[in-house]
Scaffold this active site. Structure first.
Site, PDB file in Angstrom:
ATOM      1  N   HIS A 138       9.295   1.549   5.486  1.00  0.00           N
ATOM      2  CA  HIS A 138       9.871   2.276   4.342  1.00  0.00           C
ATOM      3  C   HIS A 138      10.845   3.379   4.771  1.00  0.00           C
ATOM      4  O   HIS A 138      11.503   3.979   3.916  1.00  0.00           O
ATOM      5  CB  HIS A 138       8.765   2.898   3.480  1.00  0.00           C
ATOM      6  CG  HIS A 138       7.871   1.883   2.833  1.00  0.00           C
ATOM      7  ND1 HIS A 138       8.354   0.914   1.970  1.00  0.00           N
ATOM      8  CD2 HIS A 138       6.526   1.662   2.919  1.00  0.00           C
ATOM      9  CE1 HIS A 138       7.343   0.152   1.561  1.00  0.00           C
ATOM     10  NE2 HIS A 138       6.229   0.579   2.126  1.00  0.00           N
ATOM     11  N   ASP A 163       4.851  -7.564   4.924  1.00  0.00           N
ATOM     12  CA  ASP A 163       4.004  -6.540   4.291  1.00  0.00           C
ATOM     13  C   ASP A 163       3.983  -6.792   2.773  1.00  0.00           C
ATOM     14  O   ASP A 163       4.948  -7.329   2.224  1.00  0.00           O
ATOM     15  CB  ASP A 163       4.597  -5.156   4.591  1.00  0.00           C
ATOM     16  CG  ASP A 163       3.719  -4.002   4.141  1.00  0.00           C
ATOM     17  OD1 ASP A 163       3.013  -3.439   4.993  1.00  0.00           O
ATOM     18  OD2 ASP A 163       3.759  -3.649   2.933  1.00  0.00           O
ATOM     19  N   HIS A 180       4.438  -4.714   0.529  1.00  0.00           N
ATOM     20  CA  HIS A 180       5.474  -3.891  -0.111  1.00  0.00           C
ATOM     21  C   HIS A 180       6.858  -4.220   0.435  1.00  0.00           C
ATOM     22  O   HIS A 180       7.007  -4.513   1.620  1.00  0.00           O
ATOM     23  CB  HIS A 180       5.178  -2.407   0.133  1.00  0.00           C
ATOM     24  CG  HIS A 180       3.820  -1.979  -0.308  1.00  0.00           C
ATOM     25  ND1 HIS A 180       2.748  -1.894   0.548  1.00  0.00           N
ATOM     26  CD2 HIS A 180       3.366  -1.617  -1.539  1.00  0.00           C
ATOM     27  CE1 HIS A 180       1.675  -1.500  -0.127  1.00  0.00           C
ATOM     28  NE2 HIS A 180       2.018  -1.329  -1.390  1.00  0.00           N
ATOM     29  N   ASP A 216      -1.434  -6.004   4.248  1.00  0.00           N
ATOM     30  CA  ASP A 216      -1.918  -5.596   2.928  1.00  0.00           C
ATOM     31  C   ASP A 216      -1.746  -6.711   1.901  1.00  0.00           C
ATOM     32  O   ASP A 216      -1.936  -6.501   0.705  1.00  0.00           O
ATOM     33  CB  ASP A 216      -1.298  -4.262   2.461  1.00  0.00           C
ATOM     34  CG  ASP A 216       0.152  -4.106   2.832  1.00  0.00           C
ATOM     35  OD1 ASP A 216       0.768  -5.082   3.295  1.00  0.00           O
ATOM     36  OD2 ASP A 216       0.695  -2.992   2.648  1.00  0.00           O
TER      37      ASP A 216
HETATM   38  N1  Q9C Z   1      -2.668   4.447  -3.578  1.00  0.00           N
HETATM   39  C1  Q9C Z   1       2.948   0.619   3.638  1.00  0.00           C
HETATM   40  O1  Q9C Z   1       2.247  -0.348   3.377  1.00  0.00           O
HETATM   41  N2  Q9C Z   1       1.449   4.380  -2.425  1.00  0.00           N
HETATM   42  N3  Q9C Z   1       3.184   1.591   2.747  1.00  0.00           N
HETATM   43  C2  Q9C Z   1       0.902   3.438  -3.320  1.00  0.00           C
HETATM   44  C3  Q9C Z   1      -1.604   3.470  -3.549  1.00  0.00           C
HETATM   45  C4  Q9C Z   1       2.520   3.988  -1.545  1.00  0.00           C
HETATM   46  C5  Q9C Z   1       2.615   1.548   1.421  1.00  0.00           C
HETATM   47  C6  Q9C Z   1      -0.278   4.023  -4.057  1.00  0.00           C
HETATM   48  C7  Q9C Z   1       2.284   2.722  -0.740  1.00  0.00           C
HETATM   49  C8  Q9C Z   1       3.037   2.706   0.573  1.00  0.00           C
HETATM   50  C9  Q9C Z   1       3.542   0.745   4.999  1.00  0.00           C
HETATM   51 ZN    ZN Z   2       2.561  -2.164   2.590  1.00  0.00          ZN
END
Ligand code: Q9C
Ligand code: ZN
Length: 359
Positions: free
Chosen positions: A161, A195, A197, A285
């Protein structure tokens, strides 16, 4: 069939960065990007001594980091080193319309360089993130030297990110972006981001670059983080137009469906591009019990997924990204890596990179 061990890179100082909570969806939540993640991966890796060998990187690739990140972003992390040990700084003022300048020497200006409220800074963040990037560099070096066809960087904090001058999504330095930058010396590079995301930071680093193809398969950003990026109509810009491919897919995607997407929509695009190397942004994930991701991939599914990618026959650096079901993270990572290695073993592999000087 016996194989050479897969070389793994990890540095103990990466464990010093311990975000305790994040703000998301209007709530204060326990932070998912814990040190337990790395512990669980290391445990799985160390339980297979013939399959894996763990090394610590010996120095930071600060010179290379300056080639993919702005010096201001690096200065900001170094400013955060001066925070008191008990302070965790959450950027909290985000200039929007009239901003023209952020001073990275002022921690109060961190909001200028940040795009979410889940990615805090403390006095250890710079060091941990730099060692995480060092793992990516060391793993890539092994591939560049032609010594190995597959290596794995246990990067945490993760990186996909993080953009040139903007951090967020638990990420500070873009480890996969760094690997691709180094591999660029050998020819065209494909970055495949699996990933859950969208890898918005990596996308932005190579958006105008026709020599780096970025492909991301992820939860639909109209519903999931990072919300503002990852749509199908983001296809690259200028010379890079056509070299960015986003594949948002619905929640609930299982192993069979995921494999079908790889075979039909991803592998042919990579083959047509004819890259010299693959950087795999390996987020786990997508696992069915992940507390953040909403896909339905089971542990054994990561093997055929790895095989499919290994069969591309490309020198490959796997970079750890997300994956928050800590209990199964190690099993999921090692299953994916074994799949990559088994896939590579099953195909003809050119013994070296193509000689660019003759083309
Ligand atoms: N509690 C990576 O997988 N927040 N980043 C989402 C969940 C941001 C994920 C809320 C998620 C970032 C590297
Ligand atoms: Zn992620």
């Amino acid at each position: 069939m016996t194989h050479n061990p897969i070389h793994v890179f990890f540095h103990e100082d990466q464990l010093h960065h311990k975000p305790r909570y994040e703000w998301a969806f209007g709530k204060k939540l326990p932070h998912p990007e814990t040190t337990t993640r790395a512990d669980n991966i290391l445990r799985a890796i160390r339980s297979d001594v013939s399959g894996f060998q763990v090394h610590a990187p010996v120095d930071f690739p600060l010179g290379y980091l300056r080639e993919i990140h702005s010096s201001k972003l690096i200065t900001l992390y170094r400013t955060a080193r001066k925070l008191a040990p008990d302070v965790t700084y959450y950027p909290s003022v985000f200039p929007k319309r009239n901003h023209t300048f952020g001073d990275p020497n002022k921690i109060e200006h961190s909001g200028y360089f940040c795009f979410d409220s889940g990615t805090p800074l403390n006095h250890t963040t710079y060091n941990a993130a730099a060692w995480s990037a060092a793992c990516a560099e060391a793993a890539t070096r092994l591939i560049l030297d032609g010594k190995e066809k597959l290596s794995y960087a246990l990067c945490r904090p993760p990186g996909h990110h993080a953009a040139r001058d903007l951090f967020g999504g638990y990420c500070y330095f873009n480890n996969a972006g760094l690997a691709a930058h180094l591999l660029g010396a050998r020819g065209k590079v494909v970055i495949l981001d699996i990933d859950f995301h969208h890898g918005n930071g990596t996308q932005s680093l190579y958006y105008r670059d026709p020599n780096v193809l970025f492909i991301s398969i992820h939860g639909d950003p109209s519903v999931f983080y990072p919300f503002y990026w990852g749509f199908e109509n983001e296809k690259g810009q200028g010379e890079g137009e056509g070299f960015n491919l986003n594949i948002p897919i619905p929640s609930g995607c299982d192993g069979q469906e995921y494999l079908r997407i790889l075979r039909e929509r991803v592998i042919p695009v990579i083959q047509a591009f004819q890259p010299a190397a693959l950087v795999l942004s390996a987020g786990l994930d997508t696992y069915r019990e992940d507390p953040i991701g909403k896909f339905c991939i089971d542990t054994p599914d990561y093997h055929p997924i790895g095989v499919e990618l290994g069969r591309l026959g490309l020198p490959t650096v796997a970079i750890q990204e997300g994956g928050y079901c800590t209990k199964m993270l190690g099993a999921n990572v090692t299953t994916l890596l074994r799949g990559l290695r088994d896939g590579q073993t099953s195909v003809f592999f050119p013994s070296t990179f193509p000689d660019l000087s003759k083309s």
